[in-house]
Design a protein around this motif. Structure first.
Motif, mmCIF file in Angstrom:
data_model
loop_
_atom_site.group_PDB
_atom_site.id
_atom_site.type_symbol
_atom_site.label_atom_id
_atom_site.label_comp_id
_atom_site.label_asym_id
_atom_site.label_seq_id
_atom_site.Cartn_x
_atom_site.Cartn_y
_atom_site.Cartn_z
ATOM 1 N N GLY A 111 61.493 26.115 76.016
ATOM 2 C CA GLY A 111 60.868 24.950 76.625
ATOM 3 C C GLY A 111 59.356 24.949 76.466
ATOM 4 O O GLY A 111 58.720 23.902 76.480
ATOM 5 N N ALA A 112 58.780 26.143 76.321
ATOM 6 C CA ALA A 112 57.333 26.267 76.110
ATOM 7 C C ALA A 112 56.971 26.146 74.630
ATOM 8 O O ALA A 112 55.808 26.294 74.259
ATOM 9 N N GLY A 113 57.973 25.911 73.781
ATOM 10 C CA GLY A 113 57.698 25.706 72.364
ATOM 11 C C GLY A 113 57.723 26.960 71.520
ATOM 12 O O GLY A 113 57.285 26.951 70.370
ATOM 13 N N ILE A 114 58.252 28.045 72.048
ATOM 14 C CA ILE A 114 58.324 29.289 71.279
ATOM 15 C C ILE A 114 59.594 29.278 70.439
ATOM 16 O O ILE A 114 60.692 29.100 70.966
ATOM 17 N N ALA A 115 59.427 29.472 69.138
ATOM 18 C CA ALA A 115 60.577 29.554 68.239
ATOM 19 C C ALA A 115 61.167 30.958 68.358
ATOM 20 O O ALA A 115 60.520 31.942 68.030
ATOM 21 N N LEU A 116 62.378 31.033 68.869
ATOM 22 C CA LEU A 116 63.029 32.326 69.059
ATOM 23 C C LEU A 116 63.732 32.732 67.766
ATOM 24 O O LEU A 116 64.613 32.034 67.291
ATOM 25 N N GLU A 117 63.319 33.863 67.219
ATOM 26 C CA GLU A 117 63.877 34.335 65.959
ATOM 27 C C GLU A 117 65.115 35.191 66.171
ATOM 28 O O GLU A 117 65.878 35.394 65.246
ATOM 29 N N ARG A 118 65.277 35.716 67.384
ATOM 30 C CA ARG A 118 66.416 36.563 67.724
ATOM 31 C C ARG A 118 66.936 36.145 69.093
ATOM 32 O O ARG A 118 66.186 35.639 69.905
ATOM 33 N N PRO A 119 68.201 36.398 69.362
ATOM 34 C CA PRO A 119 68.712 36.088 70.704
ATOM 35 C C PRO A 119 68.075 36.997 71.754
ATOM 36 O O PRO A 119 67.701 38.132 71.462
ATOM 37 N N ALA A 120 67.957 36.468 72.959
ATOM 38 C CA ALA A 120 67.423 37.268 74.059
ATOM 39 C C ALA A 120 68.429 38.339 74.452
ATOM 40 O O ALA A 120 69.632 38.097 74.461
ATOM 41 N N ARG A 121 67.907 39.527 74.761
ATOM 42 C CA ARG A 121 68.741 40.641 75.210
ATOM 43 C C ARG A 121 68.505 40.862 76.702
ATOM 44 O O ARG A 121 67.442 40.515 77.205
ATOM 45 N N PRO A 122 69.452 41.449 77.402
ATOM 46 C CA PRO A 122 69.216 41.764 78.818
ATOM 47 C C PRO A 122 67.956 42.610 79.017
ATOM 48 O O PRO A 122 67.232 42.432 79.991
ATOM 49 N N ALA A 123 67.677 43.509 78.084
ATOM 50 C CA ALA A 123 66.486 44.359 78.201
ATOM 51 C C ALA A 123 65.191 43.544 78.121
ATOM 52 O O ALA A 123 64.158 43.969 78.644
ATOM 53 N N ASP A 124 65.229 42.385 77.466
ATOM 54 C CA ASP A 124 64.019 41.557 77.359
ATOM 55 C C ASP A 124 63.493 41.146 78.723
ATOM 56 O O ASP A 124 62.279 41.083 78.942
ATOM 57 N N LEU A 125 64.390 40.862 79.649
ATOM 58 C CA LEU A 125 63.984 40.438 80.988
ATOM 59 C C LEU A 125 63.234 41.566 81.698
ATOM 60 O O LEU A 125 62.139 41.350 82.232
ATOM 61 N N ALA A 126 63.787 42.758 81.695
ATOM 62 C CA ALA A 126 63.150 43.896 82.366
ATOM 63 C C ALA A 126 61.838 44.287 81.680
ATOM 64 O O ALA A 126 60.836 44.565 82.346
ATOM 65 N N GLU A 127 61.831 44.296 80.354
ATOM 66 C CA GLU A 127 60.620 44.651 79.616
ATOM 67 C C GLU A 127 59.519 43.624 79.852
ATOM 68 O O GLU A 127 58.340 43.982 79.983
ATOM 69 N N THR A 128 59.879 42.360 79.922
ATOM 70 C CA THR A 128 58.893 41.301 80.174
ATOM 71 C C THR A 128 58.329 41.427 81.582
ATOM 72 O O THR A 128 57.118 41.297 81.789
ATOM 73 N N ALA A 129 59.181 41.711 82.559
ATOM 74 C CA ALA A 129 58.712 41.888 83.939
ATOM 75 C C ALA A 129 57.739 43.069 84.031
ATOM 76 O O ALA A 129 56.702 42.971 84.708
#
Length: 173
Positions: free
Chosen positions: A34-52
């Protein structure tokens, strides 16, 4: 013409993720798309924790000032940014990336937000990040105003604080 995605938009996304954390990696991916970022790979569960975890460190940049703010941001940049490169990864025109191709979503966000914050602060002023000055509110904000004098996270907090100050003066008379 491509606008530079590293800057105001990246800082706004960081604030959005801090102030309203997504509940799942799918929600994180949806917010990023929604922010306009082109996602090159699917999101992983680890992405949420790493981003936090990254955003917790990013908030230490918000809370620092002057040279300490620069040092903390430089640490984030050292860990996240790659050399600038031209890319046409989405097939919609050449533009500059400061990241490696095919990064995880968390890694991509670390890079976008770190470089975006550096561009925001170096272009607009090192004082353009902060915490709300209203009593009882500690929400972070980025100052995108023309004057560079923002003190509150929202108009509502600014208005509440003005009413509080006014009532205090009336009471003290």
């Amino acid at each position: 013409m491509h606008l530079n995605p590293y800057g105001e938009d990246a800082v706004r996304l960081a604030l959005s993720l801090v102030l309203d954390p997504p509940p799942s990696s799918a929600a994180l991916a949806t917010r990023c798309a929604g922010a306009g970022i082109a996602l090159e790979r699917p999101a992983r569960p680890a992405d949420l924790a790493e981003t936090a975890a990254y955003l917790h460190r990013w908030l230490s940049v918000v809370d620092a000032t002057g040279a300490e703010r620069a040092a903390r941001l430089n640490d984030l940049l050292r860990e996240t940014a790659a050399y600038p490169r031209l890319t046409d990864h989405a097939g919609d025109g050449w533009h500059i990336h400061y990241r490696e191709p095919d990064q995880s979503l968390a890694s991509l966000l670390r890079t976008l937000i770190s470089v975006g914050t550096a561009l925001h602060l170096s272009g607009r002023g090192m004082h353009r990040l902060g915490r709300c000055a209203a009593a009882g509110c500690e929400r972070p904000f980025a100052d995108f105003s023309r004057t560079g004098r923002q003190r509150y996270c929202s108009h509502a907090c600014g208005n509440r604080d003005a009413v509080r100050r006014h009532r205090s003066k009336v009471r003290d008379r």
